[in-house]
Design a protein around this motif. Structure first.
Motif, PDB file in Angstrom:
ATOM      1  N   THR A   5     -10.929  47.715  46.371  1.00  0.00           N
ATOM      2  CA  THR A   5     -10.617  48.224  47.698  1.00  0.00           C
ATOM      3  C   THR A   5     -10.882  47.138  48.731  1.00  0.00           C
ATOM      4  OG1 THR A   5     -12.827  49.102  48.091  1.00  0.00           O
ATOM      5  CG2 THR A   5     -11.263  50.547  46.969  1.00  0.00           C
ATOM      6  N   CYS A   6     -10.190  47.233  49.852  1.00  0.00           N
ATOM      7  CA  CYS A   6     -10.371  46.234  50.909  1.00  0.00           C
ATOM      8  C   CYS A   6      -9.965  46.834  52.245  1.00  0.00           C
ATOM      9  CB  CYS A   6      -9.536  44.988  50.615  1.00  0.00           C
ATOM     10  SG  CYS A   6      -9.726  43.658  51.836  1.00  0.00           S
ATOM     11  N   LEU A   7     -10.780  46.600  53.252  1.00  0.00           N
ATOM     12  CA  LEU A   7     -10.462  46.981  54.622  1.00  0.00           C
ATOM     13  C   LEU A   7     -10.422  45.701  55.452  1.00  0.00           C
ATOM     14  CD1 LEU A   7     -11.599  49.963  56.670  1.00  0.00           C
ATOM     15  CD2 LEU A   7     -11.998  47.706  57.629  1.00  0.00           C
ATOM     16  N   TYR A   8      -9.342  45.530  56.245  1.00  0.00           N
ATOM     17  CA  TYR A   8      -9.148  44.298  57.013  1.00  0.00           C
ATOM     18  C   TYR A   8      -8.883  44.682  58.459  1.00  0.00           C
ATOM     19  CZ  TYR A   8      -7.477  39.580  58.126  1.00  0.00           C
ATOM     20  OH  TYR A   8      -7.319  38.317  58.659  1.00  0.00           O
ATOM     21  N   ALA A   9      -9.664  44.108  59.376  1.00  0.00           N
ATOM     22  CA  ALA A   9      -9.511  44.397  60.809  1.00  0.00           C
ATOM     23  C   ALA A   9      -9.509  43.084  61.576  1.00  0.00           C
ATOM     24  CB  ALA A   9     -10.651  45.295  61.289  1.00  0.00           C
ATOM     25  N   THR A  10      -8.608  42.968  62.557  1.00  0.00           N
ATOM     26  CA  THR A  10      -8.573  41.793  63.430  1.00  0.00           C
ATOM     27  C   THR A  10      -8.877  42.222  64.856  1.00  0.00           C
ATOM     28  OG1 THR A  10      -6.190  42.045  63.847  1.00  0.00           O
ATOM     29  CG2 THR A  10      -6.857  40.652  61.976  1.00  0.00           C
ATOM     30  N   TYR A  11      -9.556  41.356  65.589  1.00  0.00           N
ATOM     31  CA  TYR A  11      -9.944  41.667  66.965  1.00  0.00           C
ATOM     32  C   TYR A  11      -9.655  40.459  67.846  1.00  0.00           C
ATOM     33  CZ  TYR A  11     -12.824  42.482  71.078  1.00  0.00           C
ATOM     34  OH  TYR A  11     -13.256  42.627  72.362  1.00  0.00           O
ATOM     35  N   ASP A  12      -8.980  40.741  68.971  1.00  0.00           N
ATOM     36  CA  ASP A  12      -8.658  39.712  69.958  1.00  0.00           C
ATOM     37  C   ASP A  12      -9.535  39.943  71.186  1.00  0.00           C
ATOM     38  OD1 ASP A  12      -7.627  37.944  71.792  1.00  0.00           O
ATOM     39  OD2 ASP A  12      -5.538  38.407  71.353  1.00  0.00           O
ATOM     40  N   PRO A  13     -10.505  39.044  71.444  1.00  0.00           N
ATOM     41  CA  PRO A  13     -11.411  39.278  72.577  1.00  0.00           C
ATOM     42  C   PRO A  13     -10.769  39.036  73.933  1.00  0.00           C
ATOM     43  CG  PRO A  13     -11.892  37.182  71.574  1.00  0.00           C
ATOM     44  CD  PRO A  13     -10.842  37.809  70.715  1.00  0.00           C
ATOM     45  N   VAL A  14      -9.565  38.477  73.951  1.00  0.00           N
ATOM     46  CA  VAL A  14      -8.887  38.271  75.227  1.00  0.00           C
ATOM     47  C   VAL A  14      -8.276  39.572  75.722  1.00  0.00           C
ATOM     48  CG1 VAL A  14      -7.042  37.024  76.409  1.00  0.00           C
ATOM     49  CG2 VAL A  14      -8.480  35.855  74.714  1.00  0.00           C
ATOM     50  N   THR A  15      -7.637  40.294  74.784  1.00  0.00           N
ATOM     51  CA  THR A  15      -6.967  41.549  75.152  1.00  0.00           C
ATOM     52  C   THR A  15      -7.762  42.792  74.788  1.00  0.00           C
ATOM     53  OG1 THR A  15      -5.804  41.656  73.032  1.00  0.00           O
ATOM     54  CG2 THR A  15      -4.742  40.410  74.814  1.00  0.00           C
ATOM     55  N   GLY A  16      -8.731  42.675  73.871  1.00  0.00           N
ATOM     56  CA  GLY A  16      -9.480  43.838  73.398  1.00  0.00           C
ATOM     57  C   GLY A  16      -8.775  44.602  72.306  1.00  0.00           C
ATOM     58  N   GLN A  17      -7.647  44.086  71.814  1.00  0.00           N
ATOM     59  CA  GLN A  17      -6.885  44.782  70.783  1.00  0.00           C
ATOM     60  C   GLN A  17      -7.548  44.582  69.421  1.00  0.00           C
ATOM     61  OE1 GLN A  17      -3.294  43.033  69.153  1.00  0.00           O
ATOM     62  NE2 GLN A  17      -2.176  44.933  69.566  1.00  0.00           N
ATOM     63  N   CYS A  18      -7.638  45.679  68.670  1.00  0.00           N
ATOM     64  CA  CYS A  18      -8.197  45.649  67.315  1.00  0.00           C
ATOM     65  C   CYS A  18      -7.238  46.379  66.390  1.00  0.00           C
ATOM     66  CB  CYS A  18      -9.579  46.293  67.266  1.00  0.00           C
ATOM     67  SG  CYS A  18     -10.332  46.328  65.619  1.00  0.00           S
ATOM     68  N   LEU A  19      -6.789  45.722  65.333  1.00  0.00           N
ATOM     69  CA  LEU A  19      -5.896  46.308  64.345  1.00  0.00           C
ATOM     70  C   LEU A  19      -6.658  46.468  63.046  1.00  0.00           C
ATOM     71  CD1 LEU A  19      -2.644  44.250  65.023  1.00  0.00           C
ATOM     72  CD2 LEU A  19      -3.177  46.559  65.804  1.00  0.00           C
ATOM     73  N   VAL A  20      -6.550  47.669  62.417  1.00  0.00           N
ATOM     74  CA  VAL A  20      -7.301  47.979  61.199  1.00  0.00           C
ATOM     75  C   VAL A  20      -6.343  48.557  60.171  1.00  0.00           C
ATOM     76  CG1 VAL A  20      -9.297  49.175  60.224  1.00  0.00           C
ATOM     77  CG2 VAL A  20      -9.277  48.567  62.643  1.00  0.00           C
ATOM     78  N   ALA A  21      -6.454  48.110  58.930  1.00  0.00           N
ATOM     79  CA  ALA A  21      -5.698  48.664  57.807  1.00  0.00           C
ATOM     80  C   ALA A  21      -6.605  48.674  56.583  1.00  0.00           C
ATOM     81  CB  ALA A  21      -4.433  47.861  57.538  1.00  0.00           C
ATOM     82  N   SER A  22      -6.346  49.614  55.666  1.00  0.00           N
ATOM     83  CA  SER A  22      -7.229  49.788  54.521  1.00  0.00           C
ATOM     84  C   SER A  22      -6.433  49.973  53.244  1.00  0.00           C
ATOM     85  CB  SER A  22      -8.145  51.000  54.719  1.00  0.00           C
ATOM     86  OG  SER A  22      -8.841  51.317  53.539  1.00  0.00           O
ATOM     87  N   ALA A  23      -6.939  49.360  52.174  1.00  0.00           N
ATOM     88  CA  ALA A  23      -6.400  49.565  50.828  1.00  0.00           C
ATOM     89  C   ALA A  23      -7.453  50.316  50.026  1.00  0.00           C
ATOM     90  CB  ALA A  23      -6.057  48.231  50.186  1.00  0.00           C
TER      91      ALA A  23
END
Length: 810
Positions: free
Chosen positions: A548-566
């Motif tokens: 299993t794997c969970l991957y999240a990216t975060y951009d501190p300029v915009t505050g956007q966080c994208l999360v996806a999980s296997a």
């Protein structure tokens, strides 16, 4: 006349015997109430009848009366039902002058035989000396004993009735005599027999020799049921008791040793078995190498050992000797025998102490103040001495005998085997944990995007170690990726599989892919690896299928966080402003290697102080509700959202609560407190695809660097901006985005609408172009390119000057 008053025959009027009183003509004048048992006629029917009518053969009563002495003969009484009752008759002629002339005793032949057998049995019991027999009066003074007085060191002779007028305290040590007398008094008082009661009965002439008796006793009563004494039968069961105790100790040691693969716990189990059954004080001293899972070295005088486990009969370890956890050294006199694997037996501690050279260290090592005898057993396995088992017996207890040494050595060998297994297990577990920890990132990571605190908690057993992991990956443009996962399986193989999976994620992360695309590529990779491996290879290297794997990216300029999980559980998001904490509403896709459906991302907007809590699961033991574990994680996330509390304190407190429970799986925990890059540290311009605006782009960048106080990077940044903007104008078209980010590093990004990726090459001397990206690679610390929804972005990073102002928000 009362027949029972006759001094010779009064004790025979029981058990079916009948008595007849006859006159001179042989007529029954009187009879006992037991006559119906032999004749079937009531006494009133028998009285007045001739005795000749009641017997089958004539008797002395048919002759002249008054003959002297007693006549014994066998005859038969006529029963009313016609059957004869064979009896032994005894006719006693009474003195003349009265109406009664004969006294006839009729005893059934079977009863008479039993009576004679009983008399023979009593004679045999008191004349043999294989089984002890003693009759004691109500004061517990022996009236008859069948034992040779020489066995007890008594100088009084043995009379015809056996050894008599003896109290148990004259033979047995006082404490043992008191315990046995208490039991005999209970038999006298209650009448309840004592059956096979076992107790120590050490003789006064040899109090140091252990002796066990099995005692059975019953109350003696007179014809009226009044107690007149107690009869006790006893047997020496010292050997049988020692054998049973030996087997019980071995069984207890076998049952309790080896149940755990913890070195210290095995030692504690053994001392619990030996105290107080075998010794009053027990210690286990082990080398540090054994405790740490390393091979035990050669046991030589002065070898440093650590007191690992102790136990005492009274529950208090003597303060004058070494305490648990302290280091001890075996001295020369003790080490010589222990080196060869020989047990040291001391029967007299005081005499041994006089022969040794005593100093404070040796005194604390060998001589508890209450000890009278001791055994020191080397614990050796596979040719190595792992430590020493010390056993002491206090004064008042039988010293260790030569026969007990094999028992102590056998128990010690079982402990040594368990310790060696635990040592190898410890080594394997620490190897697995070391491999696992080496494959994880540093516990604390501080970036512009976030501050993180990660911890790895091994399972309670080595079989549950090796699968959980987390990662913090720095992406381009001060962005960051948070990763959590679990590889299937346990042990070293799972740790190796986790390392392969983490490397694959890091490689794919370098492409700056969105989370759902990265997981799709990772799923294809795991599927391909699974197709290339057979079952044998997968079992050795560790399979990735089902990870299993969970991957999240975060951009501190915009505050956007994208999360996806296997197939991985979602993280918990704690808001720093509202102090609320909930699981992210994420729909996990299938585990890696399934390839059945796409992965769906979730977009979050994070604010400074928000906390994301990732874990590899399960949070609690298998017996606990998963919701309880999630609630614990929510509490940790809420505590981490309090910006005044360090993240490391939160993770340590959370893991401390988890250690209170037995968990079959390991756990990787990652807390990330996010931040934003201040607007004053970013600058963005959008330019048309006009070659004449390249100089303007350089001017804008130079002016911004001057405002940030980064004049030392103006020259290199102008070259980078010029090259990247020129390439965008020439090959991609507009609009063109130029962004500068000042943090711990200076980031320069140029975006364009083209999906074609640039690549670095070396231009030949005759080439007119192709040197731009090569120059950028020399000027920048790192550079790369990533796809965007509207095209691509080429980025560079430059290190700030060491003596320049501190950069980035603190």
């Amino acid at each position: 006349m009362n027949p029972s008053a006759h001094p010779r025959h009064g004790d025979r009027l029981t058990g079916g015997a009948a008595v007849f009183v006859l006159d001179g003509r042989g007529t029954v004048l009187q009879c006992t109430a037991t006559v119906p048992e032999l004749t079937g006629r009531p006494p009133q029917e028998v009285r007045g009848r001739p005795m000749a009518d009641l017997v089958t053969v004539p008797g002395p009563w048919d002759g002249p009366a008054g003959h002297p002495g007693t006549v014994e003969f066998r005859t038969a009484l006529r029963h009313r039902d016609g059957t004869p009752v064979e009896v032994d008759a005894e006719v006693l002629a009474l003195p003349p002058g009265g109406e009664a002339r004969f006294l006839v005793f009729a005893v059934p032949v079977a009863w008479s035989r039993h009576r004679k057998e009983n008399q023979a049995l009593v004679r045999a019991l008191f004349t043999q000396d294989r089984v002890g027999l003693v009759i004691r009066d109500t004061d517990l003074v022996a009236t008859r004993v069948n034992i040779n007085p020489d066995l007890f060191g008594l100088d009084r002779p043995r009379n015809a009735e056996g050894l008599s007028d003896v109290r148990l305290g004259d033979i047995v040590v006082p404490e043992d005599a008191a315990a046995i007398d208490d039991q005999l008094r209970r038999v006298l008082r209650t009448g309840e027999p004592l059956i096979d009661w076992e107790h120590s009965a050490r003789r006064r002439i040899a109090p140091d020799q252990e002796r066990m008796l099995s005692v059975s006793a019953f109350r003696l009563e007179d014809p009226h049921g009044r107690p007149i004494g107690v009869a006790a039968v006893f047997a020496d069961i010292t050997e049988q008791y020692a054998t049973r105790r030996r087997m019980a100790l071995l069984h207890a040691a076998g049952a309790r040793l080896g149940r755990t693969l913890d070195v210290t716990r095995n030692a504690e189990e053994l001392v619990g078995v030996l105290v107080p059954a075998f010794a009053d004080l027990v210690s286990v001293d082990l080398s540090d190498a054994v405790s740490q899972g390393r091979e035990a070295g050669r046991f030589v005088p002065g070898t440093v050992l650590r007191r690992t486990a102790v136990a005492s009969a009274d529950g208090t370890w003597p303060p004058e000797v070494y305490q648990p956890g302290e280091t001890v050294r075996a001295r020369e006199a003790e080490s010589e025998a222990l080196c060869d694997g020989e047990t040291v037996r001391i029967t007299d501690m005081a005499a041994w102490r006089e022969r040794l050279e005593i100093d404070p260290e040796r005194l604390r090592l060998l001589f508890p103040s209450s000890a009278a005898s001791a055994l020191f057993v080397p614990l050796h396995a596979r040719g190595h001495v792992l430590g020493v088992l010390g056993l002491w017996r206090n004064r008042g207890r039988t010293p260790f005998s030569e026969e007990e040494v094999p028992l102590a050595e056998e128990i010690g060998s079982r402990l040594a085997l368990g310790l060696d297994n635990a040592r190898r297990y410890t080594r394997e577990r620490r190897t697995t944990e070391a491999l696992q920890r080496s494959l994880l990132p540093p516990p604390v990571v501080r970036l512009a995007a976030a501050e993180t605190s990660g911890r790895y908690a091994p399972a309670s057993t080595a079989s549950g170690t090796g699968g959980g992991w987390y990662d913090v990956i720095r992406l381009s443009g001060v962005r960051v990726a948070f990763v959590a996962g679990r590889a299937p399986g346990h042990g070293v193989n799972a740790a190796g599989a986790m390392g392969r999976l983490r490397s694959a994620v890091q490689t794919l992360a370098d492409l700056d892919l969105p989370p759902e695309e990265l997981l799709s590529h990772l799923d294809d990779l795991v599927t391909r690896i699974g197709e290339d491996e057979d079952h044998r290879t997968a079992s050795v290297a560790g399979s990735l299928h089902g990870a299993t794997c969970l991957y999240a990216t975060y951009d501190p300029v915009t505050g956007q966080c994208l999360v996806a999980s296997a197939g991985h559980p979602p993280p918990v998001l704690a808001r720093g402003r509202s102090r609320t904490a909930d699981e992210v509403a994420l729909r996990p896709g299938p585990p890696l290697g399934g390839g059945t459906e796409p992965f769906e991302p979730v977009e979050l907007l994070l604010h400074p102080g928000d906390v994301l809590a990732f874990h590899s699961g399960p949070l609690l033991g298998r017996t606990r509700d998963a919701r309880a574990g999630t609630e614990h994680l929510r509490g940790a996330a809420r505590a981490a959202a309090d910006t005044g509390r360090p993240l490391t304190d939160v993770t340590e407190h959370f893991l401390a609560r988890l250690r209170e429970e037995i968990r079959e799986e390991d756990l990787a925990l990652l807390l990330a407190r996010v931040d934003r890059v201040p607007s004053a540290c970013t600058a963005f311009w959008q330019l048309p695809a006009d070659p004449g605006l390249v100089s303007q782009a350089r001017a804008l960048a130079s002016a911004q660097l001057a405002r940030w106080g980064l004049e030392g990077l103006v020259f290199s940044t102008e070259l980078i901006v010029s090259e990247l903007v020129t390439n965008a104008v020439r090959y991609a078209g507009g609009p063109i985005g130029l962004r500068l980010i000042r943090d711990h590093r200076l980031v320069c990004e140029v975006s364009d609408p083209s999906q074609s990726q640039p690549y670095l090459r070396r231009a030949r001397l005759s080439d007119e172009g192709g040197r731009g990206l090569f120059l950028i690679a020399q000027l920048a610390h790192r550079w790369g390119s990533r796809y965007t929804p509207g095209g691509k972005t080429i980025w560079t990073e430059q290190l700030l000057e060491p003596d320049g102002p501190e950069s980035g928000p603190q």
